[in-house]
Structure formats: C-alpha cells, structure tokens
Design a protein around this motif. Structure first.
Motif, short mmCIF file in Angstrom:
data_model
loop_
_atom_site.label_atom_id
_atom_site.label_comp_id
_atom_site.label_asym_id
_atom_site.label_seq_id
_atom_site.Cartn_x
_atom_site.Cartn_y
_atom_site.Cartn_z
N ALA A 32 0.77 -1.13 0.02
CA ALA A 32 0.16 0.00 0.08
C ALA A 32 0.85 1.31 -0.06
CB ALA A 32 -0.82 -0.01 1.33
N PRO A 33 0.44 2.35 -0.58
CA PRO A 33 0.99 3.57 -0.80
C PRO A 33 1.60 4.15 0.65
CG PRO A 33 -1.03 3.71 -2.14
CD PRO A 33 -0.84 2.35 -1.31
N CYS A 34 0.93 3.85 1.79
CA CYS A 34 1.40 4.07 3.04
C CYS A 34 2.43 3.62 3.63
CB CYS A 34 0.12 4.27 4.10
SG CYS A 34 -0.29 2.56 4.31
N GLN A 35 3.11 2.43 2.78
CA GLN A 35 4.27 1.64 3.26
C GLN A 35 5.26 1.91 2.72
OE1 GLN A 35 2.29 -1.73 2.09
NE2 GLN A 35 1.64 -2.52 4.00
N LEU A 36 5.18 3.00 1.70
CA LEU A 36 6.36 3.62 0.78
C LEU A 36 6.88 4.62 1.46
CD1 LEU A 36 4.85 2.55 -2.40
CD2 LEU A 36 6.36 1.13 -1.04
N ALA A 52 9.22 -10.76 2.37
CA ALA A 52 10.44 -11.08 3.25
C ALA A 52 10.29 -10.55 4.56
CB ALA A 52 11.66 -10.55 2.75
N GLY A 53 9.56 -9.61 4.80
CA GLY A 53 9.26 -9.25 6.09
C GLY A 53 9.09 -7.67 6.46
N ALA A 54 9.34 -6.77 5.33
CA ALA A 54 9.58 -5.42 5.47
C ALA A 54 8.09 -4.64 5.83
CB ALA A 54 10.15 -4.69 4.51
N ASP A 55 8.03 -3.83 7.02
CA ASP A 55 6.76 -3.42 7.26
C ASP A 55 6.64 -2.02 6.20
OD1 ASP A 55 5.89 -4.78 9.55
OD2 ASP A 55 7.58 -3.72 10.62
N PHE A 56 7.84 -1.57 6.01
CA PHE A 56 7.71 -0.26 5.17
C PHE A 56 9.01 -0.39 4.13
CE2 PHE A 56 9.19 0.93 9.21
CZ PHE A 56 10.48 1.75 8.91
N ILE A 57 8.85 0.39 3.20
CA ILE A 57 10.25 0.39 2.36
C ILE A 57 10.33 1.82 1.77
CG2 ILE A 57 10.84 -0.49 -0.03
CD1 ILE A 57 8.60 -2.52 0.25
N LEU A 58 11.82 2.08 1.98
CA LEU A 58 12.25 3.43 1.31
C LEU A 58 12.50 3.01 -0.21
CD1 LEU A 58 12.90 3.31 4.30
CD2 LEU A 58 14.76 4.95 3.81
N THR A 59 12.05 3.64 -1.08
CA THR A 59 12.09 3.37 -2.68
C THR A 59 12.01 4.60 -3.45
OG1 THR A 59 11.42 2.10 -4.38
CG2 THR A 59 9.79 2.52 -2.35
N TYR A 60 12.85 4.76 -4.58
CA TYR A 60 12.75 5.68 -5.68
C TYR A 60 11.38 5.54 -6.48
CZ TYR A 60 17.28 6.69 -3.62
OH TYR A 60 18.34 6.76 -2.77
N PHE A 61 10.94 4.51 -6.42
CA PHE A 61 9.54 4.09 -7.04
C PHE A 61 8.25 4.29 -6.38
CE2 PHE A 61 12.38 0.73 -8.99
CZ PHE A 61 12.21 0.97 -10.30
N ALA A 62 8.37 5.04 -5.28
CA ALA A 62 7.36 5.27 -4.11
C ALA A 62 6.16 5.85 -5.04
CB ALA A 62 7.86 6.26 -3.24
N LYS A 63 6.41 7.29 -5.62
CA LYS A 63 5.25 7.70 -6.30
C LYS A 63 4.70 6.73 -7.60
CE LYS A 63 6.94 11.64 -7.56
NZ LYS A 63 6.97 12.99 -8.32
N CYS A 64 5.65 6.28 -8.37
CA CYS A 64 5.33 5.46 -9.47
C CYS A 64 4.21 4.26 -8.76
CB CYS A 64 6.39 5.04 -10.12
SG CYS A 64 6.32 4.20 -11.52
N ALA A 65 4.83 3.61 -7.84
CA ALA A 65 4.35 2.31 -7.33
C ALA A 65 2.80 2.74 -6.86
CB ALA A 65 4.93 2.03 -6.24
N SER A 66 2.70 3.88 -6.05
CA SER A 66 1.45 4.38 -5.50
C SER A 66 0.47 4.57 -6.55
CB SER A 66 1.42 5.32 -4.36
OG SER A 66 1.93 6.43 -4.99
N ARG A 67 0.86 5.24 -7.77
CA ARG A 67 -0.02 5.15 -8.85
C ARG A 67 -0.50 3.93 -9.43
NH1 ARG A 67 3.67 9.60 -10.57
NH2 ARG A 67 3.11 11.51 -9.52
N LEU A 68 0.53 3.16 -9.54
CA LEU A 68 0.07 1.55 -9.98
C LEU A 68 -0.96 0.85 -9.12
CD1 LEU A 68 3.64 0.60 -11.08
CD2 LEU A 68 1.67 1.05 -12.64
N LEU A 69 -0.77 1.30 -7.86
CA LEU A 69 -1.64 0.67 -6.77
C LEU A 69 -2.76 1.29 -6.94
CD1 LEU A 69 0.72 0.39 -3.76
CD2 LEU A 69 -0.13 -1.51 -5.58
N GLY A 70 -2.96 2.56 -7.27
CA GLY A 70 -4.12 3.46 -7.17
C GLY A 70 -5.41 2.88 -7.93
N ILE A 80 8.28 -3.13 -10.94
CA ILE A 80 8.32 -2.51 -9.62
C ILE A 80 7.61 -3.30 -8.75
CG2 ILE A 80 7.58 -0.19 -8.82
CD1 ILE A 80 8.16 1.11 -11.40
N ILE A 81 6.35 -3.53 -8.98
CA ILE A 81 5.36 -4.20 -7.94
C ILE A 81 5.88 -5.60 -7.41
CG2 ILE A 81 2.89 -5.19 -7.68
CD1 ILE A 81 2.97 -1.85 -7.96
N GLU A 82 6.44 -6.29 -8.51
CA GLU A 82 6.77 -7.50 -7.83
C GLU A 82 8.26 -7.37 -6.96
OE1 GLU A 82 7.50 -10.50 -11.06
OE2 GLU A 82 8.91 -11.51 -9.83
#
Ligand code: PBG
Length: 323
Positions: A27-31, A305-323, A295-297
C-alpha cells in the motif's frame, strides 16, 4: 479417487480469488520517498544513472512533498547536498544547513506528511567519509558527537523521525541521549541497523555527491557476506533505544530481512537502494523488463520477506500503480 485431490490452481483461477488469498500486500502508506535537497531556487538537476530522480532546491522539494502527501505515501526521507563541504561536516549540524531549512519549509507548507531525515556526514565532509577522519580512518567517538548534534538540529527544525545511516558503534545511544538532553524525547530513531558496504549505492553517490575521495566504507559498513552479524547489529541498536530498524540494501539481502523479521519485534524497514532502482530502470528502458510489473513484484517481494515499510525511489510510481 480421482487424482489429483489437491489442485492449488483452484485459488489462482480469477483475480478476485487471488486477491482474497494474497499474503503480502502493498500500500502507498508503506512507501517512503527519498529526496535530494540542494541549494538554489527552481533547481532540478537530473541524476544520470537514476532516470526521473533529481537534486531539487527547497521550493521543488516542497512541491514533491505535496505530491507525496496527496498520493498517500508513508513519508519522505531527506538527503541534503550542502553549499560547502569541509573536514568537520559543519553544514550537517548547522541551524541554517540545507536539510534543516528544507524541513522548516516543508513543515510550514504541508501538514500530515512524515518527514524523516537521513543522519550522516558523508554528504557534508570534503573527503566524503561518514565521519571525522583521523589517521586515515573514521574516528568513531568524535563522529558520535556530530551525529548527536545533527539529529538535534533536525528535530529542532521539525523532523518527525531521524534515521542514522553512518554505521558508527553506539550511535543510536548517542543520538537518543542528545535528543533527550535537548527535550526531543518524542522524536523516534529509525536505525539503518544492518547497512552493508554495497556496490548498489553507486548511483546514490552521484545523486548525493558523497563518493569517498579515498578508500571505501568497508571499515564501518558491513561485509556483504555476513548475516549473523546483522542480527547482532540490530540487537545492539534495539538495546540502545532504536524505535525502528532497517536493512539496506533490500533485494540482495532478503534473507537478512526475513531473519530480522523472525527475530525482532520493532517495526522493520528496508531500503530498495539506488542501484536496485537503476538496474530495473536500465533493463526496462532496453525493453528487457516490463517496468510496472517489475516495480510491483520487487516491492512485494520485499514486503513478503518481512518489511513493514520500504524506502524506494519508485514510491510515487508504485502508489499510482496501486491506485
Ligand atoms: C549515507 C547514505 C548512503 C545511502 C543512504 N544513506 C550512501 C552510502 O552509504 O554510501 C545509499 C542509498 C542509495 O543507494 O539509494 N551514508
């Protein structure tokens, strides 16, 4: 009896079914979106090896933060590129340093966005190492003083979370003591607890202008061969008062992430670093990978693998894909 009885494919037969039984969700809130802040106004300086990522002046960082909030991202993490670098990393902990000014500007303009700051010295030292260089090495305990001052200056400016990435011993305790001493008892520390000396930081060093001028970081960052040592680093940081922990890089270290999830309870982050981003972008721009699916995969695998949240340069792009 008809064979086979067990047909796992049954649960894969439609998207609604697959969605129902999906284990790892994204989810976007994890990015968390990393941003590079540089001096000037109206500046947008593209980073060659990181298409779509740029050094931004404060006005443009604020604009980016507006987008981050409206996309519902978990937050941003700031990296400062100072006007002047020196041996003492002076701008890292200056009241009017680039990161401190950026935090104030963001907090003045935008509410409801988590602002995390990277606490390190490598962008601020003339030699590009993460601390005070003495006798050709980085002096641990002098560096702790700088880190404490930097964390306090970020908290004073309004940072919601400070994230030390220097890998000095005892830095979480030093930062906690400095924050508490200055009255910032409620500012959480997100520790880059298991940070490896990785070739995957290559493009970041162009972005943050922080490549070491001599030697490398293997005297303080971890040996990529070591997983048990990562557990020890994480345990020490938790003992010292880390509120959250992180593994970095992400994809080449999913085993470390998964073991950390198994052993430790505090919130756990992972940093999909610059080299991971650049590899995917390069392959996609050659038509060798489908960018959106990759990106999504990749992010889903880090969550799995267990991360609650992810720091990623894809954050904006991924959240659009998830939207
Ligand atoms: C600063 C720092 C680095 C990264 C995050 N914080 C670079 C380094 O340690 O050399 C790397 C992030 C990335 O590659 O995206 N110490």
């Amino acid at each position: 009896m008809a064979f086979p009885i067990h047909r796992p494919r049954r649960l894969r037969s439609s998207e609604p079914l697959r969605r129902l039984v999906r284990e790892a969700r994204l989810a976007p809130c994890q990015l968390i979106l990393p941003l590079f802040v540089c001096p000037g106004e109206g500046v947008r300086k593209d980073i060659g090896a990181m298409p779509g990522v740029a050094q931004l002046s404060i006005d443009n960082v604020v604009r980016e933060c507006e987008q981050a909030r409206s996309l519902g991202l978990g937050g941003v993490i700031l990296f400062g590129i100072p006007e002047h670098k020196d041996e003492l990393a002076s701008e890292a902990y200056a009241h009017s340093g680039i990161t401190q000014r950026a935090i104030r500007a963001i907090k003045q303009e935008i509410s409801g966005l988590l602002v995390i700051t990277d606490v390190c010295n490598c962008e601020y030292t003339s030699h590009g190492h993460c601390g005070f260089v003495k006798d050709g090495g980085v002096d641990n305990d002098t560096t702790l003083e700088w880190l404490g001052k930097t964390a306090v200056s970020h908290a004073e400016a309004g940072a919601d979370i400070v994230a030390p990435s220097d890998m000095m011993d005892g830095r979480v305790a030093a930062i906690r003591a400095a924050l508490d001493g200055a009255g910032h008892t409620n500012t959480p520390v997100l520790s880059y607890a298991a940070k490896y000396a990785s070739a995957f930081y290559g493009p970041f060093r162009e972005a943050a202008e922080s490549a070491p001028q001599f030697g490398d970081r293997r005297g303080y960052q971890m040996d990529p061969a070591n997983a048990r040592e990562a557990m020890r680093e994480i345990a020490l940081d938790i003992e010292e008062g880390a509120d959250m922990i992180m593994v970095k890089p992400a994809m080449p270290y999913l085993d470390v992430l998964s073991e950390a999830r198994r052993r430790f309870d505090p919130p756990l982050g992972a940093y999909q670093v610059s080299g991971e981003f650049s590899m995917i972008m390069a392959a996609a721009s050659n038509g060798w990978l489908d960018l959106d699916r990759t990106i999504i995969e990749s992010l889903t695998s880090i969550r799995r693998a267990g991360a609650d949240f992810i720091l990623t340069y894809f954050a904006k792009c991924a959240s659009r894909l998830l939207g």
